[in-house]
Every structure is written in C-alpha cells, then in structure tokens.
Design a protein around this motif. Sequence first.
Motif, mmCIF file in Angstrom:
data_model
loop_
_atom_site.group_PDB
_atom_site.id
_atom_site.type_symbol
_atom_site.label_atom_id
_atom_site.label_comp_id
_atom_site.label_asym_id
_atom_site.label_seq_id
_atom_site.Cartn_x
_atom_site.Cartn_y
_atom_site.Cartn_z
ATOM 1 N N SER A 62 -1.556 -6.818 -2.224
ATOM 2 C CA SER A 62 -1.308 -5.766 -2.854
ATOM 3 C C SER A 62 -1.435 -5.675 -4.291
ATOM 4 N N TYR A 63 -1.411 -6.976 -4.993
ATOM 5 C CA TYR A 63 -1.693 -6.984 -6.335
ATOM 6 C C TYR A 63 -3.162 -7.102 -6.627
ATOM 7 N N LEU A 64 -4.059 -7.650 -5.647
ATOM 8 C CA LEU A 64 -5.526 -7.510 -6.017
ATOM 9 C C LEU A 64 -6.031 -5.996 -5.666
ATOM 10 N N ALA A 65 -5.370 -5.323 -4.760
ATOM 11 C CA ALA A 65 -5.846 -3.922 -4.575
ATOM 12 C C ALA A 65 -5.345 -3.240 -5.772
ATOM 13 N N ARG B 226 -1.956 5.065 -5.136
ATOM 14 C CA ARG B 226 -2.440 5.484 -4.075
ATOM 15 C C ARG B 226 -3.372 4.842 -3.228
ATOM 16 N N VAL B 227 -3.648 4.664 -2.007
ATOM 17 C CA VAL B 227 -4.589 3.638 -1.434
ATOM 18 C C VAL B 227 -4.767 4.344 -0.050
ATOM 19 N N ILE C 262 -14.514 -1.243 -1.615
ATOM 20 C CA ILE C 262 -13.952 -2.568 -1.400
ATOM 21 C C ILE C 262 -12.943 -2.322 -0.491
ATOM 22 N N LEU C 263 -12.710 -3.339 0.482
ATOM 23 C CA LEU C 263 -11.695 -3.523 1.333
ATOM 24 C C LEU C 263 -10.965 -4.899 0.907
ATOM 25 N N VAL C 264 -9.550 -4.623 0.920
ATOM 26 C CA VAL C 264 -8.514 -5.663 0.696
ATOM 27 C C VAL C 264 -7.866 -5.891 2.199
ATOM 28 N N ASP D 161 -13.410 2.476 -5.127
ATOM 29 C CA ASP D 161 -12.895 2.879 -3.844
ATOM 30 C C ASP D 161 -12.344 1.908 -3.127
ATOM 31 N N VAL D 162 -11.117 1.752 -3.067
ATOM 32 C CA VAL D 162 -10.161 0.673 -2.139
ATOM 33 C C VAL D 162 -9.550 0.997 -1.146
ATOM 34 N N THR D 163 -9.694 0.152 -0.038
ATOM 35 C CA THR D 163 -8.990 0.236 1.264
ATOM 36 C C THR D 163 -8.063 -0.752 1.375
#
Length: 309
Positions: free
Chosen positions: A13-16, A57-58, A3-5, A25-27
């Motif tokens: 930031s809160y959604l991520a 961490r992201v 997923i990309l935010v 796996d968030v970017t």
Amino acid sequence: MNILVYGAGVQGSYLAHVLIRGGHDVTVLARGERAEVLEDKGIVIRHYLQRKTTSDRVRVIRSLEAGDVYDLIFVVMKYSDFEAVLPVLASNNSRHIVLIGNNMETYAMQDYLSKNGRSPKQVAFGFQTTAGTRTDEHVICIRSGHGQMVIGGLDGTIPFRPLLEQAFMGTKYKLNENDQIDAWLKNHMVLVVPLNMVILFHQFQMKQVVRDDKRLRQLVAAMGEGFQVLESLGYPLLPAKQASWIIGYPNVIRRALKIFFSLPVSRLIDGTSVELNALNNTFAEWRAMSNVPTPNWDALEAEWQAGIS
C-alpha cells in the motif's frame, strides 16, 4: 509508466501510494475484502510518525492474466506466499519484476522465472524498510523520511535500473542498491526470525516481552549464532557493524531492544506464524549444514513451536 503492485498489505500500500504520487498509472492486485475496500475508499494510509492521513484512488485487479503487460511489477509478499505467485508471474508477458520482502531463495526464484517465463524475465530483489499494521479500513505505516528500499540484482547491477529510476523520479523515496542483495536478505532474516519468535510467543504483548529477560538474552544470542552460521557457509555479514555489535555487545543490544519494546510504536509490528515458520524451516537446513552450535536459537525454536502446537 504502467506499474503493477502485486499485494496490498502495509508494504504494498505504501509503495503504491509513492508511485501514484509520482504520477504513474498504478494498479494494485488484491483479493477479498481488501480489494473491496480499495475499490470503495482507495488506499488510505495513516502515516504514524508524520501524524497525517493520505488517500489515493487506485485501479484494482484480482488476478494477473497472461496478456496483461506492465512496465514494472513490484511483488510485495510474505516469504511463504512467493511460491504460489511465481507461476503466475512466469505465465505473464511482463518482463521486469521486483520481488520485495524477506527472501531466502533468491537464486531459485530467479532461476524458476528464467526457465519458465512466457517472456524473458529480468528480476531484482528488494526489501522496503517500512513497518506497520493493517485495519479493516486503512493501513498504519511506520517509516523514516519518505521511505526507502534496499534493492539489488543477483548478476551484478540491476539490468532495468533506468526503469526503476524513472519510476521513482519526482519522489523522495530512496533506492539503496546493494550488489550483495542475497546475502543482505539472509542477514536480515537472522534478525527477523528470533525477534518474531519472542514477539509471537507473547502474542504481541510488548510489556510481557520487556519483562522476559531470559528470552531477550536468548534472542540476542540467537542472532549472534545466526550470523556465525552464515559466515561459516561463506556469506558476508551485512552490514558488518550490525553483526559485530550484536555479537560483541549483547547486553547493549538487549537494553536497546527493551527500550524499543517499551515504546508505543512497537505494538504496530505485524508478523505471522506462517511466514516465520517458512523462514525458520529454510534456515534449519543451513544450520544443519553448518558446524556452528546454535543452542539459543534451538531453545527459542523449540519453545515457540511448542506454544503454537
């Protein structure tokens, strides 16, 4: 899920944070100093009402390339920034996109991505009901519960709803699907624009806002005028009770706003003149198409614009 935010302000930031805690796996796409802070410290959030701080961490990228493929892309942007982002999204191979934030041109944006997309695009629109502000090192987030998003598609149900359900499975974040999301966002704009005109006029000095009874009266009256403009153009008023209270009980709403602006939490409201101006300019076209008089909206607009010129 991969997923990309796209966007790393308070909302992004809160959604991520939610999606990372959901095991994905968030970017995050960020630029400048914000990207450097995220790479160094991760996503640091001070949850204001919950009185806690989290750190995640992201992975951080600074640009979205055509060949980058994500299962979902959440674009969390101010209305004034969407125009610049749409060509980037169109040229990317990812198919499922959620545009989150104040939005006055949902159909035009969906049409652009449909006609110019490198791959077939499926688009939904949403608004995350969190607020806050950002400092150099972290964000301060105001939310009730575990966060939620009003979300919907323009052509009935969201075609990739199962992907969204998978993304938030295991979290307590709520997706509130609305089958009239375009109208919902326009109704929300009617609240946001006059409210922020008054706040920005006083440069976020909330004590001054509370004492400015004249502009608070104009603010509530302008909201009522905005709802009448929407209704005259065929848009439903959503939520209906919200509009009826503002139009029918302006003094009650004004007193409620005074109480809110007296609270410390109100000082964490974040807004920009650039987005406000873009939203107001679009709505000015609708006011021109409508036969509804908007003297209070006009007065706030003239005074606010004079103050920033």
